[in-house]
Design a protein around this motif. Structure first.
Motif, PDB file in Angstrom:
ATOM      1  N   ARG A 109       0.338  -1.313   0.334  1.00  0.00           N
ATOM      2  CA  ARG A 109       0.236   0.347   0.340  1.00  0.00           C
ATOM      3  C   ARG A 109       1.088   1.129   0.474  1.00  0.00           C
ATOM      4  NH1 ARG A 109      -5.352   0.311   4.073  1.00  0.00           N
ATOM      5  NH2 ARG A 109      -5.409   1.251   2.739  1.00  0.00           N
ATOM      6  N   GLY A 110       2.242   1.306  -0.996  1.00  0.00           N
ATOM      7  CA  GLY A 110       2.905   2.152  -0.698  1.00  0.00           C
ATOM      8  C   GLY A 110       3.912   2.807   0.243  1.00  0.00           C
ATOM      9  N   LEU A 111       3.826   1.613   1.341  1.00  0.00           N
ATOM     10  CA  LEU A 111       4.691   1.803   2.685  1.00  0.00           C
ATOM     11  C   LEU A 111       5.618   1.611   1.746  1.00  0.00           C
ATOM     12  CD1 LEU A 111       2.605   0.783   5.138  1.00  0.00           C
ATOM     13  CD2 LEU A 111       2.659   3.244   4.841  1.00  0.00           C
ATOM     14  N   PRO A 112       7.133   1.227   1.968  1.00  0.00           N
ATOM     15  CA  PRO A 112       8.858   1.318   1.486  1.00  0.00           C
ATOM     16  C   PRO A 112       8.664  -0.125   2.900  1.00  0.00           C
ATOM     17  CG  PRO A 112       8.800   3.139   2.652  1.00  0.00           C
ATOM     18  CD  PRO A 112       7.713   2.955   2.239  1.00  0.00           C
ATOM     19  N   LEU A 113       8.013  -1.208   3.116  1.00  0.00           N
ATOM     20  CA  LEU A 113       8.584  -1.698   3.941  1.00  0.00           C
ATOM     21  C   LEU A 113      10.096  -2.353   4.017  1.00  0.00           C
ATOM     22  CD1 LEU A 113       4.933  -3.981   4.073  1.00  0.00           C
ATOM     23  CD2 LEU A 113       6.024  -2.458   5.198  1.00  0.00           C
ATOM     24  N   LEU A 114      10.634  -2.723   3.050  1.00  0.00           N
ATOM     25  CA  LEU A 114      12.006  -3.613   3.251  1.00  0.00           C
ATOM     26  C   LEU A 114      12.716  -2.053   3.008  1.00  0.00           C
ATOM     27  CD1 LEU A 114      13.270  -5.824   2.231  1.00  0.00           C
ATOM     28  CD2 LEU A 114      13.991  -5.110  -0.184  1.00  0.00           C
ATOM     29  N   ARG A 115      13.350  -1.307   3.323  1.00  0.00           N
ATOM     30  CA  ARG A 115      13.576  -0.367   3.059  1.00  0.00           C
ATOM     31  C   ARG A 115      13.609   0.139   4.428  1.00  0.00           C
ATOM     32  NH1 ARG A 115      11.916   5.027   0.128  1.00  0.00           N
ATOM     33  NH2 ARG A 115      11.060   5.704   2.328  1.00  0.00           N
ATOM     34  N   GLN A 116      12.225   0.280   4.643  1.00  0.00           N
ATOM     35  CA  GLN A 116      12.355   1.137   6.555  1.00  0.00           C
ATOM     36  C   GLN A 116      12.970   0.057   7.404  1.00  0.00           C
ATOM     37  OE1 GLN A 116       8.389   1.548   7.359  1.00  0.00           O
ATOM     38  NE2 GLN A 116       7.613  -0.437   8.169  1.00  0.00           N
ATOM     39  N   ALA A 117      12.686  -1.493   7.308  1.00  0.00           N
ATOM     40  CA  ALA A 117      13.478  -2.816   8.027  1.00  0.00           C
ATOM     41  C   ALA A 117      15.278  -3.075   7.772  1.00  0.00           C
ATOM     42  CB  ALA A 117      13.011  -4.260   6.957  1.00  0.00           C
ATOM     43  N   GLN A 118      15.095  -2.537   6.883  1.00  0.00           N
ATOM     44  CA  GLN A 118      16.458  -2.571   6.562  1.00  0.00           C
ATOM     45  C   GLN A 118      17.374  -1.349   6.681  1.00  0.00           C
ATOM     46  OE1 GLN A 118      16.676  -2.491   2.415  1.00  0.00           O
ATOM     47  NE2 GLN A 118      17.388  -4.309   1.908  1.00  0.00           N
ATOM     48  N   ASP A 119      16.458   0.276   7.196  1.00  0.00           N
ATOM     49  CA  ASP A 119      17.039   1.614   8.019  1.00  0.00           C
ATOM     50  C   ASP A 119      17.063   0.897   9.383  1.00  0.00           C
ATOM     51  OD1 ASP A 119      17.909   2.511   5.580  1.00  0.00           O
ATOM     52  OD2 ASP A 119      15.457   3.830   5.852  1.00  0.00           O
ATOM     53  N   ALA A 120      15.994   0.295   9.690  1.00  0.00           N
ATOM     54  CA  ALA A 120      15.893  -0.097  11.252  1.00  0.00           C
ATOM     55  C   ALA A 120      16.586  -1.354  12.137  1.00  0.00           C
ATOM     56  CB  ALA A 120      14.560  -0.478  11.561  1.00  0.00           C
ATOM     57  N   LEU A 121      17.000  -1.832  10.786  1.00  0.00           N
ATOM     58  CA  LEU A 121      18.345  -3.176  11.791  1.00  0.00           C
ATOM     59  C   LEU A 121      19.752  -3.300  10.936  1.00  0.00           C
ATOM     60  CD1 LEU A 121      14.867  -5.818  11.290  1.00  0.00           C
ATOM     61  CD2 LEU A 121      15.596  -4.201  12.976  1.00  0.00           C
ATOM     62  N   PRO A 122      20.305  -2.263  11.201  1.00  0.00           N
ATOM     63  CA  PRO A 122      21.381  -2.875  10.589  1.00  0.00           C
ATOM     64  C   PRO A 122      22.341  -3.655  10.858  1.00  0.00           C
ATOM     65  CG  PRO A 122      21.412  -0.533  12.244  1.00  0.00           C
ATOM     66  CD  PRO A 122      20.399  -1.208  12.177  1.00  0.00           C
ATOM     67  N   GLY A 123      22.710  -4.211  10.373  1.00  0.00           N
ATOM     68  CA  GLY A 123      23.113  -5.927  10.518  1.00  0.00           C
ATOM     69  C   GLY A 123      22.582  -6.980  11.373  1.00  0.00           C
ATOM     70  N   VAL A 124      20.743  -6.641  10.155  1.00  0.00           N
ATOM     71  CA  VAL A 124      20.815  -7.659  10.527  1.00  0.00           C
ATOM     72  C   VAL A 124      20.226  -8.334   8.716  1.00  0.00           C
ATOM     73  CG1 VAL A 124      18.156  -8.585  11.084  1.00  0.00           C
ATOM     74  CG2 VAL A 124      19.750  -7.175  12.873  1.00  0.00           C
ATOM     75  N   ARG A 125      20.068  -9.316   9.101  1.00  0.00           N
ATOM     76  CA  ARG A 125      19.614  -9.208   7.428  1.00  0.00           C
ATOM     77  C   ARG A 125      18.155  -9.604   6.900  1.00  0.00           C
ATOM     78  NH1 ARG A 125      22.509 -15.476   6.769  1.00  0.00           N
ATOM     79  NH2 ARG A 125      21.907 -15.319   9.267  1.00  0.00           N
ATOM     80  N   VAL A 126      17.749  -8.454   6.145  1.00  0.00           N
ATOM     81  CA  VAL A 126      16.270  -7.964   5.750  1.00  0.00           C
ATOM     82  C   VAL A 126      16.268  -8.995   4.474  1.00  0.00           C
ATOM     83  CG1 VAL A 126      14.678  -7.069   5.494  1.00  0.00           C
ATOM     84  CG2 VAL A 126      16.771  -6.585   7.266  1.00  0.00           C
ATOM     85  N   TRP A 127      14.977  -9.093   3.644  1.00  0.00           N
ATOM     86  CA  TRP A 127      14.708 -10.273   2.827  1.00  0.00           C
ATOM     87  C   TRP A 127      13.459  -9.626   2.489  1.00  0.00           C
ATOM     88  CZ3 TRP A 127      16.901 -14.159   5.748  1.00  0.00           C
ATOM     89  CH2 TRP A 127      18.708 -14.851   5.418  1.00  0.00           C
ATOM     90  N   ASP A 128      13.600  -9.988   1.224  1.00  0.00           N
ATOM     91  CA  ASP A 128      12.156  -9.285   0.402  1.00  0.00           C
ATOM     92  C   ASP A 128      11.896 -10.834   0.366  1.00  0.00           C
ATOM     93  OD1 ASP A 128       9.763  -9.534  -1.028  1.00  0.00           O
ATOM     94  OD2 ASP A 128      10.809  -8.026  -2.634  1.00  0.00           O
ATOM     95  N   VAL A 129      10.582 -11.837   1.065  1.00  0.00           N
ATOM     96  CA  VAL A 129      10.214 -12.637   0.924  1.00  0.00           C
ATOM     97  C   VAL A 129       9.776 -13.269  -0.377  1.00  0.00           C
ATOM     98  CG1 VAL A 129       7.800 -12.680   1.462  1.00  0.00           C
ATOM     99  CG2 VAL A 129       8.946 -15.079   2.228  1.00  0.00           C
ATOM    100  N   ILE A 130       9.567 -12.030  -1.494  1.00  0.00           N
ATOM    101  CA  ILE A 130       9.381 -12.996  -2.621  1.00  0.00           C
ATOM    102  C   ILE A 130      10.077 -12.805  -3.525  1.00  0.00           C
ATOM    103  CG2 ILE A 130       7.818 -12.687  -4.442  1.00  0.00           C
ATOM    104  CD1 ILE A 130       6.345 -12.925  -2.145  1.00  0.00           C
ATOM    105  N   HIS A 131      11.073 -11.803  -4.007  1.00  0.00           N
ATOM    106  CA  HIS A 131      11.947 -11.683  -4.632  1.00  0.00           C
ATOM    107  C   HIS A 131      13.261 -12.481  -3.895  1.00  0.00           C
ATOM    108  CE1 HIS A 131       8.950  -8.331  -5.979  1.00  0.00           C
ATOM    109  NE2 HIS A 131       9.661  -9.121  -7.301  1.00  0.00           N
TER     110      HIS A 131
END
Length: 552
Positions: free
Chosen positions: A139-161
């Motif tokens: 819905r226009g929310l940049p989920l992946l980007r905000q998670a990456q910004d919030a969690l430096p050092g934690v692996r964040v994946w797009d479950v689809i791509h």
């Protein structure tokens, strides 16, 4: 990871209340018995929400796809006992993620799609996750980007791509690890009874027990079609839909976000047998019979509802005029599970606001609930048991679905000396005879906004740095639809103009707080009520706001 003592495991296993079923073993059984039965159906607006195609998946397809996802996760290092944060809407990929992580023996920690970087960082600080799974956007929310910004050092994946590409590559070499029904499978988040959100670890056995209690109360039948409108992040969806569906081979029809028009269309088009609906929606259906008559709900067996007191008038219309029973659910992530049904609370007045006193001498109810659950009312300050009607006290509960304690927290204050969970909810014993509880309030400072529990102290802390304020705190104020909304109460520095509500909300938004936590009312005071230790007395603040009447 296991939290239950060997004594608890042995006692509940020997009594037959706990067994060997896991979430993924239930899926495997359904894939064998009903391979071609629909297991998961995406919401009709999935593409609009996420850009992803809608899917209708059978049990065999869900089993195969979740194994492929598990193999991809194993290939990137997810192992038994690892914790994984997950932020996904109600789409088939979320259900696959539950099953995949269960197959790995990992712990899924689901969080609301509305949460921003502030909340994500807070959850990760407590959980120390191995990774986080999300989407690029919703819905226009940049989920992946905000998670990456919030969690430096934690692996964040797009479950689809990021993961699907590697799923088939490793599926042939992946071996499913051994699993134990006493392993923790979920770590959901709750405001609990003491303020800031806390992690609630629960095992397969706890959830399977909870699922059985729910499906017994709701009269769920094997193979039914269930419409799930609540996010799969807490008790309403997990205890009300995911585990009952796995136990009974039911079809999960997903819905997100709550849209009355789409919800009603799904009830008709998907030939839904049972759904747990928000009280406001049921009130609307009861008040607008012409709306009910626009649809064919002949397949519908019953409604569940809860989170706020129900309307007796609504129950009378839905049940008496439309012929659909209404079950009142009261539950929590910690494992509270009480149900008012047409059998144990026949009158609409009782069922709207009262719950059976389960596990109490001389108040036995039909079914297994009263044999497996124990409840008690105590004085919140002294811990003395209350047995007389009409005296408010804190509800305590024990049973095979109740958790063992919060993540990395001292649990003494939330359990009685003999191990009963102190819910933080205030109840009165009532009825003639006195075999019911009436929920009358909360013993702690928690705001209940439409069933979502919000810690006011968290918002207070973020607002303390707002310029030009001598004091600031938030509290609840009543609302006919959501039960409670959030009011910001401010004391400006002498000589300063009070801030606007928009300015306060902007300040909070800049700090990444979720939108549903933003205040919707502003009140200006000369001073805020405090106790001798200087702590805000929120009950007095709430009373002062109420005395000012409805917001203009």
């Amino acid at each position: 990871m296991q939290t239950s003592s060997q004594e608890r495991i042995r006692t509940l296993t020997e009594s037959g209340l706990w067994g060997s079923d896991t979430l993924h073993s239930l899926l495997a059984a359904n894939a064998t018995r009903h391979p071609d039965r629909e297991a998961v159906i995406d919401p009709p607006n999935k593409h609009e929400l996420t850009g992803l195609p809608e899917r209708r998946m059978t049990f065999a397809e869900v089993d195969a796809a979740s194994s492929a996802l598990a193999s991809a996760l194993a290939a990137v290092g997810i192992e038994r006992g690892d914790s994984v944060l997950v932020q996904l809407p109600n789409i088939s990929e979320l259900i696959l993620t539950y099953y995949a992580l269960s197959k790995l023996g990992a712990i899924i920690s689901p969080i609301a799609i509305q949460y921003g970087s502030h909340e994500i960082a807070g959850f990760a600080g407590a959980l120390k996750p191995k990774a986080m799974l999300t989407l690029a956007e919703c819905r226009g929310l940049p989920l992946l980007r905000q998670a990456q910004d919030a969690l430096p050092g934690v692996r964040v994946w797009d479950v689809i791509h990021d993961l699907n590409a590697g799923a088939t590559t490793h599926s042939e070499t992946w071996k499913q690890p051994q699993s134990d029904a006493n392993d923790i499978v979920t770590l959901c988040w709750t405001s609990g009874t003491t303020g800031t959100p806390k992690g609630v670890p629960r095992s397969h056995n706890m959830w399977v027990t909870q699922g059985r209690l729910t499906m017994n109360a709701g009269g769920y039948q094997p193979g039914e079609r269930l419409l799930a409108p609540f996010p799969f992040i807490n008790m309403a969806a997990l205890g009300g839909f995911l585990f009952p569906a796995a136990l009974l081979g039911c079809t999960l029809v997903l819905h997100h976000p709550l849209d009355p028009a789409i919800y009603l269309q799904q009830l008709q088009q998907e030939r839904i047998h049972f759904s747990i609906a928000p009280p406001a929606l049921l009130n609307r259906l009861a008040q607008q019979p012409e709306l009910w008559r626009q649809f064919d709900f002949s397949a519908l067996r019953a409604f569940g509802s809860g989170s706020v007191p129900l309307s007796p008038a609504m129950i009378e219309v839905i049940e008496g005029q439309y012929g659909k029973p209404v079950i009142n659910f009261y539950g929590s992530n910690e494992g509270i599970g009480l149900f008012a049904t047409p059998e144990n609370a026949p009158s609409a007045e009782h069922r709207a606001r009262l719950f059976p006193r389960l596990g109490v001498k001389d108040t036995a109810f039909e079914g297994d609930d009263g044999k497996t659950l124990m409840t008690r009312v105590i004085d919140p300050e002294t811990g003395t048991e209350i047995t007389q009607p009409g005296i408010p006290g804190e509800l305590c509960i024990a049973g095979p679905g109740v958790f063992d304690g919060y993540l990395d927290s001292v649990t003494d204050e939330v359990f009685t000396a003999d191990g009963m969970f102190r819910t933080g909810d205030l109840v009165e014993i009532c009825g003639d005879p006195p075999i019911y509880y009436r929920i009358v309030g909360r013993s702690k400072d928690i705001i209940n906004r439409g069933g979502t529990k919000i810690s006011p102290s968290e918002i207070d802390t973020l607002l303390e740095g707002f310029p030009g304020l001598a004091e600031v705190a938030v509290c609840a104020y009543p609302d006919p639809i959501l039960e409670e909304r959030i009011c910001a109460c401010v004391v400006p520095v002498e000589g300063q103009e009070p801030p606007t509500l928009e300015a306060l909300c902007g300040w909070l938004s800049e700090r990444g707080i979720a939108r549903f936590k933003l205040p919707e009312r502003l009140e200006v005071f000369e001073a805020l009520p405090r106790n001798p230790l200087g702590k805000i007395v929120r009950s007095q603040l709430q009373q002062a706001v109420s005395e000012r009447g409805a917001p203009s």
